[in-house]
Design an enzyme around this catalytic site. Structure first.
Site, PDB file in Angstrom:
ATOM      1  N   ASP A 131       0.841  -1.201   0.000  1.00 29.63           N
ATOM      2  CA  ASP A 131       0.000   0.000   0.000  1.00 29.63           C
ATOM      3  C   ASP A 131       0.875   1.248   0.000  1.00 29.63           C
ATOM      4  OD1 ASP A 131      -1.882   2.121   0.743  1.00 29.63           O
ATOM      5  OD2 ASP A 131      -3.258   0.461   1.102  1.00 29.63           O
ATOM      6  N   SER A 180      -6.910   4.322  -1.163  1.00 26.44           N
ATOM      7  CA  SER A 180      -6.772   2.866  -1.185  1.00 26.44           C
ATOM      8  C   SER A 180      -8.105   2.168  -1.436  1.00 26.44           C
ATOM      9  CB  SER A 180      -6.186   2.379   0.137  1.00 26.44           C
ATOM     10  OG  SER A 180      -4.858   2.832   0.230  1.00 26.44           O
ATOM     11  N   GLU A 379      -1.726  -7.806   1.844  1.00 32.34           N
ATOM     12  CA  GLU A 379      -1.335  -6.399   1.845  1.00 32.34           C
ATOM     13  C   GLU A 379      -0.266  -6.136   2.890  1.00 32.34           C
ATOM     14  OE1 GLU A 379      -3.295  -1.966   2.334  1.00 32.34           O
ATOM     15  OE2 GLU A 379      -3.892  -3.535   3.724  1.00 32.34           O
TER      16      GLU A 379
HETATM   17 ZN   LIG Z   1      -2.838   6.276   2.240  1.00 34.59          ZN
END
Ligand SMILES: [Zn+2]
Length: 585
Positions: A131, A180, A379
């Site tokens: 991320d 996201s 993630e």
């Molecule tokens: Zn962010």
């Protein structure tokens, strides 16, 4: 000047015209997997007479094309605006689809593309998301974990060393800058979405739970192929990236409802932080607004529930474990730097959190029991959180952790004869750049400001972190010549030019005016500190995402589709094709 203002009025006119036309979901130029479910919606700017409505799909009445009629809403949300909505429809014939809508006065035409897939190529698909992982994080992870001498890296990262690579554009349906939620939704559904939206097109109604839905990869893969589903993160499990694999809401902050949707979907493996919204309101540490105990509900539904690394390992080793819920912290889990070295952040409160590599190993053990294969999203989510906080060392350590998880997974896939498509990418960029090193040997006189220690070009040289341990982490980050990674988006903050050894950086605190932030005084007395005026609005208390393309690397069956310049919605298409999702209907 006259010319300019004429142009301006024309633009205003065009803009107003487009605002007053009907809005159709899925949007113009949407690409739709044959057989994937979606909600069809038309929003009219005013009230319309249903008798005058004409909605066609490739020239045929929409009710014929979709097999049933829509619900007509005369005054949507109690306002002078009509709408037409038809949920859970599919289109099965590949090709271009013209959608024409007329209410007797206004007319709108859009086009969709329905696409097919070839036969299934991969038994399993694993999607790794770093991320907010920027190219600077990758390069820094390589320097720290592999070492570099005379300009040549001593090794390659597993995330880089893949046969296929592409640049992926990340913009959303409402903005050039994505968050996201809509970026993970694009991967999970193949449709563009708006900031904060998960698995839906954000419509105009007040409710964040009635927006037109698009089907997720987890729903499709289970419905079509009966494969197992895993969602693994080190952020809160309700956070945007993991939630997007399953949930449908345009409000990513709706954690209680997202937990309900996770329970309804029941992924076989679900792991991360965020137990606070699973616990009933009256329980210690709960953030739920009701008394429902979702941990008990998952347990009653046959899940092994684990809360520590030890429990996770023991549970994953049991041959009978087929469903697992792992919740290792009430909020986000801690990153590798705090867990393994500094014991900062939430580590004192939750000392037995697993590493992402342990989470992935457990997930692989459990999911691989399904004969039909599996889809797993992993993630490394704290890279983003630390980048927001201008805490570069922590972001880089979690990039190394992602690399370890990917390397281990590639070895696992190799041992199985490469039946698994592995994709690694970021969901959006952070505007972080590696500009040199901070070198304590430069400008050591007492009154020399710390910025004079930033070595650039030949003065950057190479950092002097100790040799990495077996996992690729240097044991110390407070060395005398360290990487200088700066963000191009800044709130007002004190720049100390030093890693934060106690806890993750907190660059700002709430300002005097509501909704504003100011530099955190906690760092103001650090010797040589610089008060850096921000370049963002005062309502932003952290560094922000940026709109550059992100890097996608891939290996395994179906990875050859990863090449050149791609849109984020095409990542879904790569997965759908590898699994032969349209061929299966
Ligand atoms: Zn962010």
């Amino acid at each position: 000047m006259v010319k300019g203002s004429a142009l301006a009025s024309l633009i205003v006119l065009l803009w107003t015209t487009s605002l007053s036309a009907q809005t159709i979901y899925p949007i113009d130029r949407a690409e739709i997997l044959a057989g994937a479910q979606f909600d069809f919606k038309v929003e009219f700017p005013g009230p319309v007479d249903p008798a005058k409505l004409k909605v066609t799909v490739n020239g045929a009445d929409y009710a014929t094309a979709f097999g049933r009629s829509a619900t007509f809403i005369d005054r949507e949300d109690g306002k002078e605006q009509s709408a037409l909505i038809l949920r859970d429809v599919t289109l099965t014939t590949p090709g271009s689809i013209a959608v024409d809508v007329s209410d007797g006065t206004r007319q709108r035409s859009i086009t969709w593309t329905v696409y097919d897939t070839g036969p299934r190529k991969a038994k399993n698909v694993i999607l790794f998301i770093g991320d907010g992982m920027s190219p600077a994080h990758r390069v820094a992870a390589r320097i720290l974990s592999k070492g570099i001498s005379e300009g040549k890296s001593r090794g390659k990262l597993a995330i880089d060393d893949m046969p296929h690579m592409a640049l992926v554009a990340t913009a959303g349906s409402d903005s050039i800058i994505t968050d996201s939620a809509n970026s993970a939704s694009a991967y999970a559904t193949g449709h563009k979405a708006a900031v904060n939206a998960l698995g839906v097109y954000a419509d105009r109604t007040a409710s964040p739970f009635d927006d037109p839905r698009v089907e997720t990869i987890t729903s499709l893969a289970r419905r079509r192929l009966g494969i197992a589903i895993g969602v693994v993160t080190n952020t809160e499990i309700e956070d945007a990236t993991p939630a997007a694999m399953v949930a449908h809401t345009r409000r990513r902050a709706a954690y209680d409802e997202i937990v309900e949707q996770l329970f309804a979907a029941k992924p076989d493996v679900l792991m991360g932080g965020g137990s606070a919204n699973f616990l009933p309101k009256s329980a210690a540490g709960s953030k739920r607004k009701d008394e429902t105990d979702y941990i008990a509900k998952f347990r009653d539904a046959g899940y092994q529930v684990v809360t520590t690394a030890g429990e996770l390992g023991a549970s994953a080793a049991k041959p009978e474990t087929s469903k697992l819920l792992g919740l290792f912290a009430t909020g986000n889990m801690d990153g590798a730097l705090d867990r393994k070295f500094l014991r900062g952040g939430g580590v004192k409160k939750f000392p037995e959190q697993p590493d992402l590599t342990e989470q992935v190993q457990a997930a692989l053990n459990i999911l691989a029991k399904n004969e039909a294969g599996f889809f797993l999203m992993v993630e490394s989510g704290m890279i983003d959180k630390y980048a927001h906080l201008l805490d570069m060392e922590r972001a880089v350590f979690d990039t190394i952790m992602l690399d370890n998880a990917v390397r281990q997974t590639r070895e696992w896939a190799r041992a199985r004869g490469e039946d698994t498509l592995i994709l690694v990418l970021a969901d959006h960029n952070h505007p972080n750049s590696l500009v040199g090193t901070v070198n304590d040997d430069m400008g050591t006189a007492p009154n020399v400001p710390l910025r004079e220690r930033v070595g650039v070009y030949d003065q950057a040289g190479f950092p002097n972190y100790p040799a990495p341990d077996a996992e690729g982490y240097p044991a110390r980050i407070d060395v005398s010549r360290r990487l200088a990674i700066f963000s191009a988006s800044l709130p007002d903050h004190y720049e100390t030019f030093r890693p934060k050894l106690d806890n993750p950086n907190e660059p700002t605190v709430k300002g005097a005016e509501d909704g504003t932030f100011k530099a955190n005084d906690r760092y103001k007395d650090v010797p040589g500190v610089v008060l850096r005026p921000g370049n963002l609005p005062a309502m932003i208390g952290a560094s922000v995402h940026s709109g550059e393309d992100v890097i996608l690397t891939a290996t395994g069956p179906g990875s050859e589709r990863v090449q050149g310049s791609m849109d984020n919605t095409e990542v879904f298409r790569v997965i759908a094709d590898a699994l032969g999702l349209a061929a299966a209907h």
